[in-house]
Write a protein that holds these residues in place. Sequence first.
Motif: not given
Length: 234
Positions: A82-95, A103-109
């Motif tokens: 669902r977020s193939f162009r931004a694979e870290n979206v799920s990681n950001f939500v999880k963090a 970690r959430a701040s780093q992934l958001l950036a």
Amino acid sequence: MDRHQDWAVIICLVGGGQEIHTGEAGIGAWLEAIQRHFTHWRMFISSRLTDSEYAAGNALQLVRQSQNTFFDDALHLAVSMRSFRAENVSNFVKAMLDCEQERASQLLAQIAGKYPVVITRNLQAAKQWIRHQARGSERYGLVASSKAMRLKPYAIDIRVSVDPVHYFLNGAEDTRSSLYLEDAATEFQVQGLELDWVCVNWDADFRWQGGKWGYHDFRGAVGVMFPTPKTRFI
């Protein structure tokens, strides 16, 4: 599979956070069923089922005791289609849900360039921004938690039934359409369906308290929000 006289293989793709309503079970139900009825099966599962969103709990501890259970990191599908162009979206939500602020701040950036996330207390400004972002046939709309009872002062009443057909298919001139930005759909009405741009209306049922998330349900007297059992959505 157990009816085969020879051998057979079943491959199950099971996501986390699927148990969003009373009576719905997640991957823990699969593990319990195998442990209860098919202990002779060999089971190969992801070693990441210990993460909180999978809610495997006691079932995972039971299958660990079986000699026919094998854990493998390679079986974890880490990139959401669902977020193939931004694979870290799920990681950001999880963090964010795990209260890992740094970690959430780093992934958001990392995702900000392709997957902009903004916040405002002005609903009209949010509507104007989301309309400006959409291009061509891209679809946008309002969503809210099914427990977001105190959005009524902002003319968002989640008790109003949203018809997914009208919400996802009708044009911007239809008040029932997501594009009209009047009705907000809940997690139950948008299951399996997609919006390109989402205006998430955040209510007090999910709030940051003392360094952790608080889960609440509005019941009874005006202004009373009661804590509820923890439920995870990703």
